[in-house]
Enzyme design. Structure first.
Site, PDB file in Angstrom:
ATOM      1  N   ILE A  16      -8.723  -9.513 -10.514  1.00 32.67           N
ATOM      2  CA  ILE A  16      -9.380  -9.171 -11.780  1.00 32.67           C
ATOM      3  C   ILE A  16     -10.829  -8.880 -11.425  1.00 32.67           C
ATOM      4  O   ILE A  16     -11.442  -9.611 -10.630  1.00 32.67           O
ATOM      5  CB  ILE A  16      -9.250 -10.342 -12.778  1.00 32.67           C
ATOM      6  N   LEU A  17     -11.351  -7.784 -11.958  1.00 34.52           N
ATOM      7  CA  LEU A  17     -12.683  -7.342 -11.533  1.00 34.52           C
ATOM      8  C   LEU A  17     -13.762  -7.859 -12.488  1.00 34.52           C
ATOM      9  O   LEU A  17     -13.531  -7.961 -13.693  1.00 34.52           O
ATOM     10  CB  LEU A  17     -12.718  -5.820 -11.483  1.00 34.52           C
ATOM     11  N   ASN A  69      -6.622   3.210 -12.024  1.00 27.54           N
ATOM     12  CA  ASN A  69      -5.600   2.244 -11.627  1.00 27.54           C
ATOM     13  C   ASN A  69      -4.228   2.812 -11.970  1.00 27.54           C
ATOM     14  O   ASN A  69      -4.107   3.659 -12.857  1.00 27.54           O
ATOM     15  CB  ASN A  69      -5.813   0.922 -12.376  1.00 27.54           C
ATOM     16  N   MET A 117      -4.802  -6.724  -6.326  1.00 25.24           N
ATOM     17  CA  MET A 117      -4.443  -7.850  -7.193  1.00 25.24           C
ATOM     18  C   MET A 117      -5.638  -8.754  -7.484  1.00 25.24           C
ATOM     19  O   MET A 117      -5.609  -9.959  -7.225  1.00 25.24           O
ATOM     20  CB  MET A 117      -3.310  -8.659  -6.543  1.00 25.24           C
ATOM     21  N   GLY A 176       0.794  -1.236   0.000  1.00 21.05           N
ATOM     22  CA  GLY A 176       0.000   0.000   0.000  1.00 21.05           C
ATOM     23  C   GLY A 176       0.819   1.274   0.000  1.00 21.05           C
ATOM     24  O   GLY A 176       0.409   2.273   0.577  1.00 21.05           O
ATOM     25  N   ASN A 190       1.426   3.194  -2.614  1.00 27.36           N
ATOM     26  CA  ASN A 190       0.676   4.203  -3.391  1.00 27.36           C
ATOM     27  C   ASN A 190      -0.497   4.742  -2.581  1.00 27.36           C
ATOM     28  O   ASN A 190      -0.798   5.940  -2.641  1.00 27.36           O
ATOM     29  CB  ASN A 190       0.178   3.610  -4.713  1.00 27.36           C
ATOM     30  N   ASP A 248      -5.799  -3.577 -17.725  1.00 27.32           N
ATOM     31  CA  ASP A 248      -4.795  -2.528 -18.017  1.00 27.32           C
ATOM     32  C   ASP A 248      -5.012  -1.869 -19.384  1.00 27.32           C
ATOM     33  O   ASP A 248      -4.049  -1.580 -20.107  1.00 27.32           O
ATOM     34  CB  ASP A 248      -3.366  -3.108 -17.966  1.00 27.32           C
TER      35      ASP A 248
END
Ligand code: GRF
Length: 321
Positions: free
Chosen positions: A94-95, A109, A92, A15, A17, A147
């Protein structure tokens, strides 16, 4: 200062960022505040940092849950926190498409490469192996493809001759910590940025048939018809004749409609100087709550007033069906 945008940060790990965003948000002129730090991992080290900073945290492990079910739990927590934006910072997961759709244009992101290069993992080694001279990081909007959403900003980071993946990663991380807070600040205040507002108007004006842009007394304006005989149906007014607001000027059907509009919503509409006399109306675009569908409708109705008969006739016929 306008109300601050409410940010929820999703993390899975250290964390750093998230921490950069938290510290940036401590500045009184930062346009956002962090309302939640959430994770799919209750042991994510970033969570204890967030707690120590007095922030609300939430964690729910994804183990044993379908992607949709876990996303739904996270979504509920986000909604409960009052978040306007979701900021992924090393999340981490995938949504699911449904989750991405719910936060469309409101989820960002950060990715450690110069997108569209090197989506996915292992970005540093791939950049080194490719012999690239620069690597970097990108902040992008999140769309269903991994991405892949529109890039909002990037920072280039030089690759040194003796770099390995770790050394490069640690320098890119410094760049990330600068880029993410700054890009987020710009993004959440975009609706007050004259360039962004102009781009929104332009897109909608030029979507109408046979239109082109031509400045008028230094202000952007849009015309319908040919280059020689075209007529203006909209102007973009920024400090128009000394008026402070940013507004769109469009034609109404006449002074009656103009008066009715101002009467109905005097904070939104006003009679612009000079043009007002001939039934044009000014619609404010700088209030931060612009209804862009409504603006598109005004543009269309103004376009109808001045479009060559052959164009408006075609539409009248189409309207009957
Ligand atoms: C960063 O490298 C970021 O680019 C990527 O995940 C990492 C997260 O690191 N998406 P941290 O948890 O913010 O320290």
């Amino acid at each position: 200062m306008a109300e601050k945008a409410k940010i929820a940060v999703l993390i899975s790990g250290r964390g750093s960022n998230m921490a950069a965003l938290v510290y940036a948000a401590k500045s009184s002129d930062c346009p956002y505040e962090i309302v939640l730090v959430a994770s799919n991992d209750p042991d994510a080290p970033g969570l204890s940092l967030a707690q120590a900073e007095g922030l609300t945290t939430f964690a729910h492990p994804h183990k044993g849950l379908s992607r949709e079910a876990h996303d739904a739990i996270m979504h509920d927590a986000l909604v409960q926190s009052g978040a306007d934006y979701v900021v992924l910072a090393g999340y981490m997961r995938i949504l699911s498409d449904g989750f991405v759709r719910k936060w469309a244009d409101h989820m960002l992101n950060i990715h450690p490469s110069l997108l569209p290069k090197y989506k996915g993992l292992d970005t540093y080694q791939r950049a080194i192996d490719a012999g690239d001279r620069v690597a970097g990081c990108s902040v992008h909007l999140v769309t269903a493809e991994l991405d892949d959403g529109p890039v909002l900003a990037q920072t280039e980071v030089a690759i040194l001759p003796d770099d390995d993946a770790d050394r490069l990663a640690s320098r890119i991380l410094i760049a990330e910590h600068q880029l993410y807070p700054a890009t987020l600040a710009k993004y959440v205040t975009r609706e007050a940025d004259p360039d962004w507002i102009l781009a929104q108007v332009r897109k909608r004006a030029l979507a109408l048939e046979e239109t082109h842009e031509r400045p008028s007394f230094g202000a952007p304006g849009w015309r319908v018809g040919s280059d020689t005989t075209g007529k203006y149906f909209a102007y973009f007014a920024q400090s128009h004749h000394g008026e402070a607001s940013i507004a769109l000027l469009v034609k109404t059907t006449g002074l009656d409609e103009q008066a009715a509009l101002i009467d109905a919503d005097p904070d939104l509409y006003y009679a612009p100087k000079f043009y007002g006399k001939s039934g044009w109306i000014a619609i404010r675009l700088d209030r931060g709550d612009t209804d862009w569908e409504h603006i598109a409708e005004h543009l269309y109705r103004s376009w109808c007033q001045v479009a060559p008969k052959r164009l408006s006739k075609m539409l009248e016929i189409a309207d009957q069906f």
